[in-house]
Scaffold this active site. Structure first.
Site, PDB file in Angstrom:
ATOM      1  N   PHE A  63      34.880  19.565  53.088  1.00 47.30           N
ATOM      2  CA  PHE A  63      33.826  18.760  52.467  1.00 47.30           C
ATOM      3  C   PHE A  63      34.423  17.668  51.572  1.00 47.30           C
ATOM      4  O   PHE A  63      33.692  16.960  50.883  1.00 47.30           O
ATOM      5  CB  PHE A  63      32.849  19.652  51.684  1.00 47.30           C
ATOM      6  CG  PHE A  63      32.064  20.606  52.573  1.00 47.30           C
ATOM      7  CD1 PHE A  63      31.878  20.317  53.920  1.00 47.30           C
ATOM      8  CD2 PHE A  63      31.520  21.773  52.073  1.00 47.30           C
ATOM      9  CE1 PHE A  63      31.163  21.183  54.750  1.00 47.30           C
ATOM     10  CE2 PHE A  63      30.800  22.634  52.887  1.00 47.30           C
ATOM     11  CZ  PHE A  63      30.624  22.343  54.225  1.00 47.30           C
ATOM     12  N   LYS A  64      35.747  17.574  51.555  1.00 46.62           N
ATOM     13  CA  LYS A  64      36.414  16.538  50.751  1.00 46.62           C
ATOM     14  C   LYS A  64      35.650  16.339  49.440  1.00 46.62           C
ATOM     15  O   LYS A  64      35.199  15.236  49.107  1.00 46.62           O
ATOM     16  CB  LYS A  64      36.534  15.229  51.532  1.00 46.62           C
ATOM     17  CG  LYS A  64      37.398  15.376  52.791  1.00 46.62           C
ATOM     18  CD  LYS A  64      37.655  14.055  53.480  1.00 46.62           C
ATOM     19  CE  LYS A  64      38.589  14.226  54.656  1.00 46.62           C
ATOM     20  NZ  LYS A  64      38.005  15.006  55.787  1.00 46.62           N
ATOM     21  N   ASP A  67      33.352  15.140  43.244  1.00 44.15           N
ATOM     22  CA  ASP A  67      32.276  14.848  42.299  1.00 44.15           C
ATOM     23  C   ASP A  67      32.721  15.262  40.894  1.00 44.15           C
ATOM     24  O   ASP A  67      33.874  15.647  40.675  1.00 44.15           O
ATOM     25  CB  ASP A  67      31.002  15.587  42.753  1.00 44.15           C
ATOM     26  CG  ASP A  67      29.744  14.774  42.460  1.00 44.15           C
ATOM     27  OD1 ASP A  67      29.614  14.308  41.301  1.00 44.15           O
ATOM     28  OD2 ASP A  67      28.916  14.637  43.367  1.00 44.15           O
ATOM     29  N   ALA A  70      30.986  19.778  37.158  1.00 42.59           N
ATOM     30  CA  ALA A  70      29.817  20.670  37.266  1.00 42.59           C
ATOM     31  C   ALA A  70      29.254  20.679  38.686  1.00 42.59           C
ATOM     32  O   ALA A  70      28.883  21.734  39.212  1.00 42.59           O
ATOM     33  CB  ALA A  70      28.733  20.236  36.272  1.00 42.59           C
ATOM     34  N   THR A  71      29.213  19.513  39.302  1.00 39.55           N
ATOM     35  CA  THR A  71      28.681  19.432  40.669  1.00 39.55           C
ATOM     36  C   THR A  71      29.675  20.021  41.666  1.00 39.55           C
ATOM     37  O   THR A  71      29.288  20.743  42.598  1.00 39.55           O
ATOM     38  CB  THR A  71      28.342  17.963  41.022  1.00 39.55           C
ATOM     39  OG1 THR A  71      27.513  17.443  39.990  1.00 39.55           O
ATOM     40  CG2 THR A  71      27.627  17.866  42.350  1.00 39.55           C
ATOM     41  N   VAL A 174      47.085  14.547  64.307  1.00 39.24           N
ATOM     42  CA  VAL A 174      47.863  14.775  65.524  1.00 39.24           C
ATOM     43  C   VAL A 174      47.028  14.405  66.748  1.00 39.24           C
ATOM     44  O   VAL A 174      45.825  14.648  66.786  1.00 39.24           O
ATOM     45  CB  VAL A 174      48.274  16.267  65.597  1.00 39.24           C
ATOM     46  CG1 VAL A 174      48.756  16.644  66.978  1.00 39.24           C
ATOM     47  CG2 VAL A 174      49.338  16.552  64.548  1.00 39.24           C
ATOM     48  N   GLY A 178      47.373   9.699  66.665  1.00 38.65           N
ATOM     49  CA  GLY A 178      48.742   9.254  66.947  1.00 38.65           C
ATOM     50  C   GLY A 178      49.864  10.156  66.473  1.00 38.65           C
ATOM     51  O   GLY A 178      51.021   9.942  66.826  1.00 38.65           O
TER      52      GLY A 178
HETATM   53  O1  C5P Z   1      39.854  14.498  65.887  1.00 38.59           O
HETATM   54  P1  C5P Z   1      41.058  14.541  65.006  1.00 38.59           P
HETATM   55  O2  C5P Z   1      42.145  15.457  65.510  1.00 38.59           O
HETATM   56  O3  C5P Z   1      41.571  13.182  64.618  1.00 38.59           O
HETATM   57  O4  C5P Z   1      40.486  15.251  63.678  1.00 38.59           O
HETATM   58  C1  C5P Z   1      41.168  15.293  62.454  1.00 38.59           C
HETATM   59  C2  C5P Z   1      40.313  16.047  61.469  1.00 38.59           C
HETATM   60  O5  C5P Z   1      40.960  16.106  60.221  1.00 38.59           O
HETATM   61  C3  C5P Z   1      38.942  15.434  61.205  1.00 38.59           C
HETATM   62  O6  C5P Z   1      38.053  16.503  60.945  1.00 38.59           O
HETATM   63  C4  C5P Z   1      39.149  14.617  59.946  1.00 38.59           C
HETATM   64  O7  C5P Z   1      37.957  14.513  59.204  1.00 38.59           O
HETATM   65  C5  C5P Z   1      40.160  15.486  59.218  1.00 38.59           C
HETATM   66  N1  C5P Z   1      41.021  14.857  58.224  1.00 38.59           N
HETATM   67  C6  C5P Z   1      41.832  13.773  58.499  1.00 38.59           C
HETATM   68  N2  C5P Z   1      42.640  13.265  57.506  1.00 38.59           N
HETATM   69  C7  C5P Z   1      42.677  13.868  56.312  1.00 38.59           C
HETATM   70  C8  C5P Z   1      41.902  14.990  56.043  1.00 38.59           C
HETATM   71  C9  C5P Z   1      41.087  15.478  57.045  1.00 38.59           C
HETATM   72  O8  C5P Z   1      41.840  13.263  59.633  1.00 38.59           O
HETATM   73  N3  C5P Z   1      43.530  13.472  55.402  1.00 38.59           N
END
Ligand code: C5P
Length: 216
Positions: A63-64, A67, A70-71, A174, A178
């Site tokens: 959920f990255k 905030d 508190a939230t 990955v 790329g």
């Molecule tokens: O489809 P793909 O392999 O590119 O998915 C990468 C996943 O990792 C996605 O859910 C993306 O939101 C997440 N993500 C990212 N880079 C970050 C943290 C999470 O690509 N630094």
């Protein structure tokens, strides 16, 4: 955290039907699944509970969280109560916001992953200048788990050198974005992979070929 085959599936599909169709095929290869906004906004937080129960896996919720403290704490509490084993939290919001998630995790026996730098090109503009500071902050806070990009291995290596060899580092980017699986695992403990698996014509074949490519 132990991750089977060093692969965490990014389950960014938009319905539980699609999730089940995919997981029925590939769940034997995995024990850790990352669920983020796409599936939860489409199907509700029950998606976390359902995937965990039906496939007996660990769930990292992406959920990255970014905030005020508190939230953040409310978001973390609700997410862990739904069954998430870990929660990905943004570091740029500062130590108080991160600490509120860590506190929630500790109370419930769960884990927090600190996001240092994202893997997409736009991350270079605002996040990259502070991502090593975020990693240092995590170390000062005693955080064990981190997320760093497989698309910039020089940066991933630097993050690893800051957080130390005993921290747990997972790396997205990955395949479709790329990053190379084997090279990424020189610095990361596990890969986060989404589209290269769930958009593949044959997800089992795709997963098997990634697993073959990373076996040392
Ligand atoms: O489809 P793909 O392999 O590119 O998915 C990468 C996943 O990792 C996605 O859910 C993306 O939101 C997440 N993500 C990212 N880079 C970050 C943290 C999470 O690509 N630094």
């Amino acid at each position: 955290m132990e991750v089977k085959n060093k692969i965490i599936l990014a389950l960014d599909v938009l319905s539980m039907d699609q999730a089940r169709e995919l997981l029925d095929e590939i769940s034997d290869y995995l024990d850790t699944i990352k669920i983020g906004y796409p599936l939860v906004l489409a199907e509700g937080l029950e998606a976390v509970t359902q995937v965990k129960e039906e496939y007996q896996c660990k769930i990292i919720t992406d959920f990255k969280v970014a905030d005020i403290p508190a939230t953040n704490q409310k978001i973390a509490n609700v997410t862990f109560q739904a069954g998430a084993d870990a929660l990905i939290v943004h570091g740029f919001v500062g130590p108080d916001s991160v600490a509120s998630c860590v506190e929630s995790a500790e109370k419930q026996g769960k884990e927090v992953f600190l996001l240092t730098e994202m893997s997409h090109p736009g991350a270079s503009q605002f996040l990259q200048p502070v991502s090593m500071d975020i990693a240092h902050m995590g170390v000062e806070m005693g955080i064990q788990n981190y997320v760093g990009p497989s698309t910039r291995l020089d940066r991933l290596e630097k993050i690893r050198s800051i957080i130390g060899k005993d921290s747990f580092l997972i790396s997205p980017g990955v395949g479709t974005q790329g990053g190379d699986p084997k090279d990424t695992l020189k610095f990361a403990d596990a890969l986060i992979i989404g589209r290269s698996i769930y958009l593949a014509p044959d997800p089992v074949e795709s997963l098997e070929s990634i697993i073959d490519s990373i076996e040392f």
